[in-house]
Design an enzyme around this catalytic site. Structure first.
Site, PDB file in Angstrom:
ATOM      1  N   MET A   8      44.447  40.783  36.429  1.00  0.00           N
ATOM      2  CA  MET A   8      43.287  40.301  35.774  1.00  0.00           C
ATOM      3  C   MET A   8      43.706  39.469  34.374  1.00  0.00           C
ATOM      4  O   MET A   8      44.388  40.273  33.571  1.00  0.00           O
ATOM      5  CB  MET A   8      42.242  41.709  35.329  1.00  0.00           C
ATOM      6  N   GLU A   9      43.418  38.509  34.196  1.00  0.00           N
ATOM      7  CA  GLU A   9      43.935  37.705  32.944  1.00  0.00           C
ATOM      8  C   GLU A   9      43.396  38.206  31.771  1.00  0.00           C
ATOM      9  O   GLU A   9      42.251  38.464  31.424  1.00  0.00           O
ATOM     10  CB  GLU A   9      43.459  36.400  33.067  1.00  0.00           C
ATOM     11  N   GLN A  68      52.405  36.101  39.923  1.00  0.00           N
ATOM     12  CA  GLN A  68      51.399  35.096  40.075  1.00  0.00           C
ATOM     13  C   GLN A  68      51.591  33.546  39.635  1.00  0.00           C
ATOM     14  O   GLN A  68      51.511  33.489  38.375  1.00  0.00           O
ATOM     15  CB  GLN A  68      50.033  35.622  39.941  1.00  0.00           C
ATOM     16  N   CYS A  98      40.977  31.758  40.420  1.00  0.00           N
ATOM     17  CA  CYS A  98      40.508  31.582  39.039  1.00  0.00           C
ATOM     18  C   CYS A  98      39.290  31.029  38.922  1.00  0.00           C
ATOM     19  O   CYS A  98      39.542  29.607  39.027  1.00  0.00           O
ATOM     20  CB  CYS A  98      41.622  31.469  38.026  1.00  0.00           C
ATOM     21  N   HIS A 168      38.904  37.395  47.497  1.00  0.00           N
ATOM     22  CA  HIS A 168      37.985  37.879  46.769  1.00  0.00           C
ATOM     23  C   HIS A 168      36.545  37.367  47.321  1.00  0.00           C
ATOM     24  O   HIS A 168      36.296  36.406  47.357  1.00  0.00           O
ATOM     25  CB  HIS A 168      38.294  37.300  45.213  1.00  0.00           C
ATOM     26  N   GLY A 200      37.080  43.087  45.401  1.00  0.00           N
ATOM     27  CA  GLY A 200      35.857  42.691  44.884  1.00  0.00           C
ATOM     28  C   GLY A 200      34.705  43.817  45.065  1.00  0.00           C
ATOM     29  O   GLY A 200      34.427  44.384  46.177  1.00  0.00           O
ATOM     30  N   GLU A 201      34.182  43.855  43.925  1.00  0.00           N
ATOM     31  CA  GLU A 201      33.272  45.180  43.812  1.00  0.00           C
ATOM     32  C   GLU A 201      33.503  46.643  44.494  1.00  0.00           C
ATOM     33  O   GLU A 201      32.671  47.228  45.144  1.00  0.00           O
ATOM     34  CB  GLU A 201      31.698  44.706  44.475  1.00  0.00           C
ATOM     35  N   ARG A 224      38.503  45.546  38.335  1.00  0.00           N
ATOM     36  CA  ARG A 224      37.726  46.455  37.103  1.00  0.00           C
ATOM     37  C   ARG A 224      37.346  47.649  37.614  1.00  0.00           C
ATOM     38  O   ARG A 224      37.404  48.629  36.766  1.00  0.00           O
ATOM     39  CB  ARG A 224      36.373  45.668  37.076  1.00  0.00           C
TER      40      ARG A 224
END
Length: 326
Positions: A8-9, A68, A98, A168, A200-201, A224
């Site tokens: 995560m950037e 990465q 991205c 993703h 994802g999620e 996240r």
């Protein structure tokens, strides 16, 4: 089952990787993307993004860290992938996911998904340039505007010799809005012989269970969700084994916040140390409402010593924890 931490950037830098891998059992981390345009980057750039290169390419807990790389020129990506491998990267990951406009406008990230042949050319060049002993993996979305080219993207990647594919489960147009379309990842699973990792999620053990069932993937990448719940990988593993495991209490997480502050004080200039803490609290408050209160208490603090004092007061006022989490 393997569980990875997503790149995560601006969020999951080496200090956060150190923290998360000290809390839960993680199988891999991936750096924030190293952006390459038209030249071979000097070693210092790779060391800035991945200080773990000086520690055998692993976090202090021994978790491998893949570097990465993001770029649109196959030869330049390949040269920089080779350099990262020479410097000791545990693996190379290629970013085709991205969605940021600034990245897409400079021929990088998800905009490349509009041309599956170009994606394959980049991945093929990187795989050819990196020693076979060093894994080369690819991270992609379902597509750019839609998923019409997803099968072509997947087939092309499968022909490059890439070792793994992480998907993703959204297009660029979807951004990060729910839901994630886990069922689409199953297409990649059917087309490829290499491992496919679902992303994802995934916010809870229940999400992880359903994602694995729907996508058919054994392995997961957490983003996240792992920031909101730093023990999420262990909770997912416990659920997989049908074991009961209590989530971390806020008092335990508060000690982690205190530990993280000390890491950022050691790693960054004094005027920057408060930013990562505040950013993490924004994630934590999704699961721990107390984090929102702490954020309000420290949001105007800039001085490291003032932050230290406030966090020490918060820890002192909190109920004693029953076990160590640091």
């Amino acid at each position: 089952m393997r569980l990875m931490i997503a790149p995560m950037e601006g969020v999951v830098d080496h200090t956060m990787r150190t923290l998360l891998t000290s809390v839960s059992k993680v199988d891999r981390c991936v750096t924030e993307f190293v952006r390459v345009n038209d030249q071979l980057l000097p070693p210092r750039v790779f060391h800035r993004y991945c200080p773990e290169l000086k520690q055998g390419g692993v976090t202090p807990s021994g978790v491998p860290v893949f570097v990465q790389i993001l770029g649109g020129d196959p030869q330049v990506v390949a040269e920089n992938a080779a350099r990262a491998a020479e410097l000791g990267a545990a693996g190379i990951d290629l970013n085709f996911g991205c969605p940021a406009k600034t990245v897409n406008n400079s021929n990088g990230g998800s905009i490349l998904l509009r041309n599956p042949e170009h994606v394959a050319a980049i991945a093929s060049a990187a795989r050819a340039a990196v020693p076979s002993s060093v894994p080369v993996t690819v991270k992609t979305r379902l597509g750019y505007e839609d998923g019409a080219l997803f099968e072509d993207i997947v087939r092309g990647i499968g022909e490059t010799g890439a070792d793994e594919l992480t998907v993703h489960a959204r297009t660029k147009r979807h951004g990060y809005r729910p839901p994630a379309y886990w069922e689409e990842i199953a297409i990649a699973r059917e087309l490829l012989d290499i491992p496919v990792i679902a992303n994802g999620e995934i916010w809870s053990p229940d999400d992880a269970r359903r994602c694995r069932e729907v996508s058919g993937c054994e392995d997961l990448m957490l983003g996240r969700g792992a920031l909101c719940r730093p023990d999420l990988p262990d909770l997912i593993r416990a659920d997989d084994m049908a074991e009961d495991r209590a989530p971390l209490r806020w008092e335990e997480v508060l000690l982690l916040v205190q530990t993280y502050l000390e890491a950022t004080i050691d790693a960054y200039d004094a005027h920057c140390v408060g930013n990562p803490i505040k950013q993490w609290l924004v994630y934590l408050r999704s699961y721990y409402p107390q984090a929102a209160i702490l954020f309000e208490n420290i949001k105007r603090l800039r001085d490291p010593e003032a932050l230290r004092a406030q966090l020490a007061a918060e820890v002192k006022a909190a109920p004693a924890v029953g076990r160590s989490v640091a």
